[in-house]
Write a protein that holds these residues in place. Structure first.
Motif, short mmCIF file in Angstrom:
data_model
loop_
_atom_site.label_atom_id
_atom_site.label_comp_id
_atom_site.label_asym_id
_atom_site.label_seq_id
_atom_site.Cartn_x
_atom_site.Cartn_y
_atom_site.Cartn_z
N SER A 235 51.78 44.18 35.71
CA SER A 235 51.73 45.43 36.57
C SER A 235 50.48 45.92 36.84
O SER A 235 49.75 46.33 37.89
CB SER A 235 52.37 46.61 35.70
N GLN A 236 49.26 45.66 35.73
CA GLN A 236 48.00 46.08 36.17
C GLN A 236 47.33 45.05 37.24
O GLN A 236 46.48 45.75 37.99
CB GLN A 236 47.14 45.79 34.79
N ASN A 237 47.50 43.78 37.22
CA ASN A 237 47.07 43.05 38.53
C ASN A 237 47.52 43.52 39.52
O ASN A 237 46.87 43.25 40.64
CB ASN A 237 47.46 41.68 37.79
N ALA A 238 49.01 43.82 39.75
CA ALA A 238 49.24 44.30 41.10
C ALA A 238 48.70 45.58 41.58
O ALA A 238 48.50 45.54 42.70
CB ALA A 238 50.88 44.51 40.91
N PHE A 239 48.40 46.40 40.54
CA PHE A 239 47.61 47.56 40.83
C PHE A 239 46.27 47.11 41.31
O PHE A 239 45.95 47.89 42.31
CB PHE A 239 47.52 48.61 39.59
N VAL A 240 45.45 46.49 40.69
CA VAL A 240 44.28 46.24 41.03
C VAL A 240 43.92 45.39 42.63
O VAL A 240 43.37 45.65 43.48
CB VAL A 240 43.56 45.32 40.06
N LEU A 241 45.24 44.65 42.61
CA LEU A 241 45.42 43.73 43.91
C LEU A 241 45.57 44.69 44.98
O LEU A 241 44.81 44.74 46.19
CB LEU A 241 46.45 42.74 43.90
N ARG A 242 46.17 45.92 44.78
CA ARG A 242 46.41 46.83 46.05
C ARG A 242 45.22 47.69 46.15
O ARG A 242 45.10 48.21 47.34
CB ARG A 242 47.76 47.70 45.58
N GLN A 243 44.64 47.87 45.22
CA GLN A 243 43.56 48.93 45.26
C GLN A 243 42.53 48.00 45.92
O GLN A 243 41.64 48.67 46.74
CB GLN A 243 42.81 49.26 44.01
N LYS B 205 42.50 60.22 40.71
CA LYS B 205 43.84 59.54 40.67
C LYS B 205 43.80 58.11 40.28
O LYS B 205 44.82 57.65 39.62
CB LYS B 205 44.70 59.96 42.09
N ALA B 206 42.90 57.58 41.09
CA ALA B 206 42.77 55.94 40.77
C ALA B 206 42.61 55.73 39.42
O ALA B 206 43.07 54.84 39.05
CB ALA B 206 41.73 55.54 41.78
N VAL B 207 41.55 56.49 38.81
CA VAL B 207 40.98 56.16 37.51
C VAL B 207 42.41 56.30 36.66
O VAL B 207 42.61 55.59 35.63
CB VAL B 207 39.98 57.19 37.15
N LEU B 208 42.93 57.70 36.67
CA LEU B 208 44.01 57.89 35.85
C LEU B 208 45.08 57.00 35.84
O LEU B 208 45.86 56.48 34.94
CB LEU B 208 44.47 59.33 36.05
N THR B 209 45.44 56.58 36.90
CA THR B 209 46.44 55.44 37.12
C THR B 209 46.09 54.33 36.69
O THR B 209 46.76 53.42 35.94
CB THR B 209 46.75 55.00 38.82
N CYS B 210 44.91 53.87 36.72
CA CYS B 210 44.40 52.43 36.22
C CYS B 210 44.50 52.58 34.66
O CYS B 210 44.73 51.40 34.09
CB CYS B 210 42.88 52.17 36.61
N LEU B 211 43.94 53.78 34.02
CA LEU B 211 43.98 53.76 32.70
C LEU B 211 45.41 53.85 32.24
O LEU B 211 45.80 53.12 30.93
CB LEU B 211 43.42 55.01 32.38
N ALA B 212 46.43 54.49 32.85
CA ALA B 212 47.86 54.28 32.39
C ALA B 212 48.26 52.83 32.52
O ALA B 212 48.86 52.63 31.43
CB ALA B 212 48.72 55.31 33.56
N PHE B 213 48.04 52.28 33.39
CA PHE B 213 48.32 50.73 33.65
C PHE B 213 48.05 50.10 32.38
O PHE B 213 48.54 48.99 31.91
CB PHE B 213 48.13 50.01 34.80
N THR B 214 46.69 50.28 31.94
CA THR B 214 45.91 49.65 30.88
C THR B 214 46.53 50.11 29.59
O THR B 214 46.92 48.86 28.81
CB THR B 214 44.58 49.81 31.23
N PHE B 215 46.51 51.31 29.32
CA PHE B 215 46.71 51.73 27.98
C PHE B 215 48.28 52.08 27.79
O PHE B 215 48.61 52.07 26.46
CB PHE B 215 45.94 52.67 27.48
N LEU B 216 49.07 52.25 28.64
CA LEU B 216 50.56 52.51 28.33
C LEU B 216 51.43 51.14 28.37
O LEU B 216 52.54 51.32 28.00
CB LEU B 216 51.31 53.50 29.36
N ASN B 217 50.71 50.26 28.37
CA ASN B 217 51.46 48.69 28.60
C ASN B 217 51.45 48.29 27.04
O ASN B 217 50.12 47.71 26.51
CB ASN B 217 50.88 47.93 29.39
#
Length: 205
Positions: free
Chosen positions: A22-30, A112-124
């Motif tokens: 999921s983190q990779n998919a987010f980074v790809l879209r960003q 928003k971008a930072v918080l979403t990235c942190l969520a993908f990283t640390f909520l997994n």
């Protein structure tokens, strides 16, 4: 011996990090959106470096002793993935995900971008199992400075991957000038996120 440990750390870390997540998919879209990609790459890379360092230092073994924490992360992460997946599905349905290059940089706020990235990283919870527990355990096979070299190799793999994913994805921008390409990407992301959310809830970590 040190070079062998360094290469082993790099290849092992790459194998775990490059696996589609999921983190990779987010980074790809960003990256495709050209949306704060430097900050996103820095956050993902530094987060992995932190977790890998803790794992090599032996802290990862404590994760196994906190099943309650992992359970909280399991349900919290599943809820977050489901929410993000539904948002992607909404974009795919409406076509709202399509962006012009001029609009992309301002589409999402930095916060928003930072918080979403942190969520993908640390909520997994799997990120802790992969980086802290698995890599930390494997590093013990290389005594002395070899363990440090293994950890450095894994960290280098993370930095190389996220830089390649974030900045390399911009090579695909001409393809995504077509609004339908964004709808397909968002549809794939939606299915992927919702599937991950379901799998996270259906079985033990």
């Amino acid at each position: 011996m040190l070079l062998t440990a360094l290469i082993a750390g790099f290849t092992t870390g790459a194998g775990l990090i490059i696996a589609i997540g999921s983190q990779n998919a987010f980074v790809l879209r960003q990256g495709l959106m050209r949306n704060h990609i430097g900050i996103i790459v820095a956050i993902t890379s530094l987060s992995d470096i932190l977790l890998i360092t803790l794992g090599v230092a032996g802290i990862g073994l404590l994760v196994k002793e906190w099943p309650e924490l992992m359970q909280v992360l399991q349900f919290g992460g599943a809820a977050f993935l489901a929410f993000y997946g539904l948002q992607a599905a909404k974009r795919a349905w409406s076509g709202a995900g399509a962006l012009n290059a001029d609009d992309a940089a301002n589409h999402n706020s930095l916060k928003k971008a930072v918080l979403t990235c942190l969520a993908f990283t640390f909520l997994n919870p799997h990120v802790y199992l992969d980086t802290m527990v698995l890599l930390g355990s494997i590093s013990t096979h290389y005594p002395g400075l070899g363990q440090l070299a293994f950890g450095i190799g894994a960290c280098l793999a993370s930095v190389a991957w996220f830089m390649s994913l974030g900045y390399g994805s911009q090579l695909l921008i001409p393809v995504f000038n077509n609004p339908n390409a964004w709808r397909v990407l968002d549809a794939i992301i939606a299915v992927f996120m919702l599937t991950l959310s379901s799998l996270m809830l259906m079985g033990p970590l």
